[in-house]
Every structure is written in C-alpha cells, then in structure tokens.
Write a protein that holds these residues in place. Sequence first.
Motif, mmCIF file in Angstrom:
data_model
loop_
_atom_site.group_PDB
_atom_site.id
_atom_site.type_symbol
_atom_site.label_atom_id
_atom_site.label_comp_id
_atom_site.label_asym_id
_atom_site.label_seq_id
_atom_site.Cartn_x
_atom_site.Cartn_y
_atom_site.Cartn_z
ATOM 1 N N PRO A 172 0.825 -1.219 0.000
ATOM 2 C CA PRO A 172 0.000 0.000 0.000
ATOM 3 C C PRO A 172 0.854 1.263 0.000
ATOM 4 N N ALA A 173 0.325 2.275 -0.639
ATOM 5 C CA ALA A 173 1.072 3.530 -0.701
ATOM 6 C C ALA A 173 1.229 4.113 0.691
ATOM 7 N N LEU A 174 2.350 4.721 0.951
ATOM 8 C CA LEU A 174 2.602 5.349 2.236
ATOM 9 C C LEU A 174 1.842 6.668 2.312
ATOM 10 N N PRO A 175 1.341 7.004 3.514
ATOM 11 C CA PRO A 175 0.663 8.313 3.655
ATOM 12 C C PRO A 175 1.683 9.421 3.443
ATOM 13 N N PRO A 176 1.222 10.557 2.944
ATOM 14 C CA PRO A 176 2.171 11.658 2.751
ATOM 15 C C PRO A 176 2.747 12.111 4.078
ATOM 16 N N ALA A 177 3.991 12.407 4.043
ATOM 17 C CA ALA A 177 4.657 12.830 5.267
ATOM 18 C C ALA A 177 4.147 14.208 5.681
ATOM 19 N N ASN A 178 3.875 14.366 6.970
ATOM 20 C CA ASN A 178 3.411 15.651 7.500
ATOM 21 C C ASN A 178 4.610 16.398 8.044
#
Length: 582
Positions: free
Chosen positions: A571-577
């Motif tokens: 799964p794609a990684l969540p965008p870094a905050n």
Amino acid sequence: MCETDHLSSSGYNRRDLLQMLGVAGAGLAVAPALAADPAMAAASDLALDPKTMPTEFANYEPPTDLAVDSQAKDAAISWIDREADGIIGLNDRIWEFAEPSLAEWNSSWAEAQYLRANGFTIEWGAGGMPTAFVATFSRGTGKPVIGFSGEYDALPGLSQEKGNPEHSPLAYHHDPYAPTYGFGHGCGHNALGAAAAGAAAATAAAMRARKLDGTIRFFGSTAEEQLVGKSVAVKAGVYRGLDAFVDWHPASGNSTSWGSGNAMYSIAFHFLGTDGHGGSPLGTRSTQDAVSAMSMLTEFLRESDTAHTARMHYAIRQTGQAPNVFPTLSSIWYYAREGSPARAKILMDKIVKCAEAAAMATGTRLEHRIMGGVWNKLGNKRGAELMYANMLQVGAPSFSEADQKFGKALQKSNGSAQTGFSDKISALQPPAPVFMGGGSTDVADISWQVPTISMGTAHQPGGTKNHSWHHTATGAAHAGHVAMLVAAKYLAATTIDLLTQPQIVAEMKEEFARRTEKVKWTSMLPDDYQLPLYEPPAWFLRRTRQSWPPKGVQWPPRRIVSTETAPDLGPALPPANLPPLD
C-alpha cells in the motif's frame, strides 16, 4: 582444445598411487573403480588389457617399431614439402578471415575448395549446420576408412597483428565508453584446419601414386570453440563408418597422449525484468542485479562445493549499456566441466539452482537453454604409440633463429621464462594416474564412436596461454607455419601406417572395444535441442547449394521478450506531514 600436456612423475608406481587412492587392493581389483564412474574408468588405463597396461608411470617405454618406412609415406611427406605454399596460403586466409563460431562462411568455403581441388567430393550442411561439411576421397576397396578433423572458428577479443610480440589488435573497435577488439585465432584453428587439409590431400596423393586402398573422410567442423559442431554431428550419425580418426591441435609442445579431458555442459541463462531509471530505481525488477547475484552464488560453489576435477566459468553476454537505464533482459553463459557426463550434470544442476535463486531474489523471470554438451575424451594407447613413433620418424619442427627471437619476445611480454618455441618431441608417457581435470573438446564425442588419435605441435611458445592474443600472433607468422607444416606431416605419416598396417588398426579397435565394453555413449544434447544458428548470407547458400532453414530448425527462432510488470511495493505510504521550512 586438445589435452596433450603431461604431469611429471611423482616417483610412485601406478600400483602405489592407486592403492593410496583406494582404487586397487593387493590384487589391483579394478571393479570398484569401474563401478564408481564408468566413463572416467573407461578413459583411464584401468580399462586396458592387464598384459599391455603400463604398470609403472615413471618407467613406461613406448614401442619403437610401429612407424614403418614406406614409399607411400615418403610420397605423402614429399607432397607436403612441394605444396607447402598452398597449405600456408590456406592457413593465412583463414587467419585473416577470423570468423566466429557458426558463421565461418569464408573459412569453411576456403577449406572445402582446397580439398575439392585435390580430388575430394564435398557434401555441405553436415548435421544441419551450414558451415559443416564432409569431404571424401576413396580408392580401391575403400577400406579402411580414416577420418580427419578440420576446424576454422576464431575467438572474440583476440585480434592481434601477426608476428607482433607486443599487444596490438589488428581489429580495434572504437567506443569511448567501451572499446573492443575483434576476433582472432587465439586457439590456432586456422592452422588446425590447414594442416589437416594438407595432410588429407597429401595422403590422397600418396594413395593414387602407390595404389593404396582406403577412404579419407575430412570433416569440416563448425563451432568447436563453443563445443557444438562435432557433438551435434555425432548425434546425427555423421561420423559413422570410420575405422580410425586422426586429430591434432596447436599447442606449446610437440607431444601425443592417450589421456582424457573433462566432459562439459554449456547453458545460457536469460533474466527478464522491467525497465527503470537510474535516478528513480524503486519498483524495478533488475536483470543486471540477477546476473550479478548468480555470479556471486556460483563463486560460493567454487569455494566449497566443487571437486578438484571441476571447472566452472562464465561470461556476462548482455546487460546494462548505460548506468541510468535498467535493462529488461540480461544474459550470462556458463560452462561446467567435470571428469564425466554424470559429474558435469551434477555441477551444472548446482549452477541452475543458483540461477533460480538469483531470479527469485530479484523478482525476475528466468529462461535457460542448453547450448552444448560433450563427453570426456576417450584416448587410445596403441594409436598414441603409433603417432609418437611417426613423430620421432619425421622429426621435431626446426625453428629459425628469428622464430626463436620472436617466441622469446612473446614470452617476455607474457612474463614467462624466455625459452622460445619447443624444438623437441616430448617423451610419450602414460596419463597421470590421478586425473586432475582440465580442458574439453567436442572431439571427445567422436572418440566414443571410433578409435581416436590426438597430438599437438609447438604452435606457440611455452608459458604463453592458449586462447590469448599471443597465440593469435603466431598463427600467420613463420614460426606458426613451421609448426603447422610439421603437424601435417605427422598426420599424413600416421595415416599411411593406418592404411598399410591393418594389424595396428585391429589393435586400436580391440582396445576401443575393451574401453567401451561397460559404457554406452548417449548424446548429452536433449532430443528437442535447437541448434544455435545464424542465417547464412545468400552468396554462401548459393555456392554451397543449401536451402534455409535446415530441416528441423525453427526459423525465425522464438524471441525472448520481457513481459514482466513492476513489483508490488505494498500500500502507498501516507504523505509525510513535515513542518514548513523556515
């Protein structure tokens, strides 16, 4: 690739050595050894008649009365002296062509035309290979039938100016990123074919002059360097009907032997993956990584999982051409050599496992194809003794002062002792009791069909390597001509004795029958084997009156094309905050 070198004496006799190895007890019982590996045992002196078997390695004395003086032999050798310029011309033309295995269009044509001009009939396409042919001369009853071998393929990267003892490739291909050298006769096959053709023509001339019965069959053989030509032709039955086979190979000394060599499997491995960019490699199935991984894994085999008789080597034939482009196809080609077909298969099976592991680790798809397979060579003691007697009768090659200066310069450039070309005939000795492995040859498959004689002459100076530019440098030089012409005389003289001394042929056959009594030869090539052919030019097909493709050959061949998709990275990684930059 001829095995004509000998190991020096250990000081032990045969019985001592065999007992140390656990091969023989007090009664020299050979049954355990024969049962352990029948192909290796058949090629060893254990298979000989105990009444004639050399009992001590160091004290063997070859018979001295086998080579008979005859008017026919004098006629053959005199013919070679008179026709030396023509034989040298053939040698030099093939050297200049320097054509690769399976594409020797000009070289095979030149050799066949030489034989046709000397009274031979020519049949092209032996075994389905366009550059293979059989040339035949027959007289009287046509018996006995003696075979000669001619080869003419060159090797990649070994181009070299003739007679130049410093490395200077004759064909140099400029590429600022990867310069390459052209093909060259670094194994001396130009001389091998020319000397054999000259000897065959000289023997035919002597048969006509002295009214000798017999048949000479000259086999123009393609792709010896890839160990393809003869094994394919043997499987196709091309060599049937021979009474004896006479062969030679350029070497660093003047010698003959009845020793063996290694069996060998040849397999090409292809890894198929996906494209990728060097700047963003994530999600790429890298075929370049696959060939690198395979080569690393087989090095671990070499370290701890191969016998002293084994040889394993490879060439990466195709992979990345630029650092920032991931190739979708990479290929690596392996040879696995061992003392018998069974042992070679075990070693190659291990290499295949390494390929499968590399493909699994890199997520690539593996295809592999057998390119060749040859047996260990089966020597013939009586045949070697006959050749040795004729070598002594004819005499060693006589090199000029300039030849020796050239040979010493080659040795200096190689970093070896500066002794020049060998002008002595090495003493005939039994094969070393302990087989240590070595080279391979597709002549080996012939040797299991018919009693075979092999010898070598000093076509390169001692200490220089076969398959080197040093050997190419001698191939069309005066020293190479000297060694090549004396080889022709050895071959012709030995063949005259085979035609005129039926008892020696009978003894060779008896020994052959004894050696092969417990071993059944079967081709190492599978029934669905596909010849690795190149399409001949139109002029060659027209001259040789062949059609394309040969029977049973799929053309065009099946393409090897990657259809792989990118690997699943999850799964794609969540965008870094990330905090804002100041």
